[in-house]
Design an enzyme around this catalytic site. Sequence first.
Site, PDB file in Angstrom:
ATOM      1  N   ARG A 187      -5.683  -9.119 -14.946  1.00  0.00           N
ATOM      2  CA  ARG A 187      -5.213 -10.262 -14.153  1.00  0.00           C
ATOM      3  C   ARG A 187      -4.121 -11.022 -14.891  1.00  0.00           C
ATOM      4  NH1 ARG A 187      -5.679 -15.758 -12.750  1.00  0.00           N
ATOM      5  NH2 ARG A 187      -5.752 -16.066 -10.489  1.00  0.00           N
ATOM      6  N   CYS A 188      -4.311 -11.229 -16.189  1.00  0.00           N
ATOM      7  CA  CYS A 188      -3.292 -11.933 -16.969  1.00  0.00           C
ATOM      8  C   CYS A 188      -1.944 -11.215 -16.924  1.00  0.00           C
ATOM      9  CB  CYS A 188      -3.730 -12.052 -18.435  1.00  0.00           C
ATOM     10  SG  CYS A 188      -5.092 -13.196 -18.723  1.00  0.00           S
ATOM     11  N   MET A 189      -1.971  -9.883 -16.881  1.00  0.00           N
ATOM     12  CA  MET A 189      -0.743  -9.095 -16.965  1.00  0.00           C
ATOM     13  C   MET A 189      -0.051  -8.921 -15.628  1.00  0.00           C
ATOM     14  SD  MET A 189      -1.627  -6.079 -19.712  1.00  0.00           S
ATOM     15  CE  MET A 189      -2.889  -5.313 -18.687  1.00  0.00           C
TER      16      MET A 189
END
Length: 408
Positions: free
Chosen positions: A389-391
Amino acid sequence: MTHFVDSEVGRLGTVLLHRPGPELARLTPRNNDSLLFDAIPWVGRAQEEHDAFAAALTERGVEVLYIGTLLAETLAVPDARSEMTERILADTRLGDTLRGRVAEHLSYLDPAALADVLIAGLAHEELRLGGDRGGGLVYRLMDRLDFVIDPLPNLLFTRDSSTWIGDHVAVTSLAMPARGRETSLTNAIYRHHPRFAGTSFVYGPGLEHLEGGDVLLLAPGVLAVGVGERTTPAGAERLARRVFDAGLAHTILVVPIAQERATMHLDTVCTMVDVDAVLMYANIADTLSAYTVVAGTDGDLQLDGPAPFLRAAADAMDLDTLRVIDTGLDPVTAEREQWDDGNNTLALSPRLCVAYERNVETNAQLERAGIEVIRIAGSELGSGRGGPRCMSCPLVREPLRAGATSRT
């Protein structure tokens, strides 16, 4: 082109990624702490892992865009080039003489090369000084291992510098000095790239600190905003006012989280994997609370709570209960896998998500709950403390069917 995101789980159509490159090779034991990495990544393996992540998305019909490509295309627009050059030259560390040399160096670069420098930085020895002319006092007193322009290794985590809420983009205000220039790049792309012509903004750099990893679109009209190490209460309040003014949501849950690196963002402890299900760090599931914020009749914000997060979220989403899938099987495994981004999944559609393969127990828990898991390697990508999700910054998701999260 229309870009629109109203949930965490609507079928993903387009996503913004950043393939790690030379900026990761700038990391050393001398600077990795200040550049927010826990370890020195193996760059080639990190690129292989990221390529596999992108391939997993494209194989399922997701359009993948890359920040590097968009930035190079954006810098071909004169106004964008001038804006970004001025942003670099405004650095007060440079001094007048070095500032002139940097300006001259950047003027020689074509858009692609300039994009590379803005992302990977410019080392002391790479600066073109122009014959016998020196860089002045500042340049002479710099260590040879210092950077004239700092690299941006955290650009890999595209979720943090912008997040879409409906048909508006929130270009965020990053809290850590090492990441401040990231939002300048994303802001320039959204303002100047032809693909994003006419984009409406609901937040911008320079406002109170707010990061995309703290913003979850729980359901159409319902946002959760984590407040902790990176997003301030003032940032959550500012976003709430702007979101309500734009008619993008009816309820915002403000969720205090521990101000620790292990829980730097809300999405490190909780992500959506179905319209009515969250993957959640079991060690805090019973203690996480939320303040419910709605627009008041007098133009101010109306605040209720705190209440247990799971109860407040279910009420806001018009659900009887929110299904909870635990990280790990026991407190120790949960703590290990939460640290390894076990909670940080990216939903491609309801009941289908991407997760790091190393979180074996959490992935098994997901599958027992009926969630299909696409496993990817992340031993090197995770050294900056971020998961799938962060990426990823979704630009287009299929709108959820009206009433998809209702009790009916």
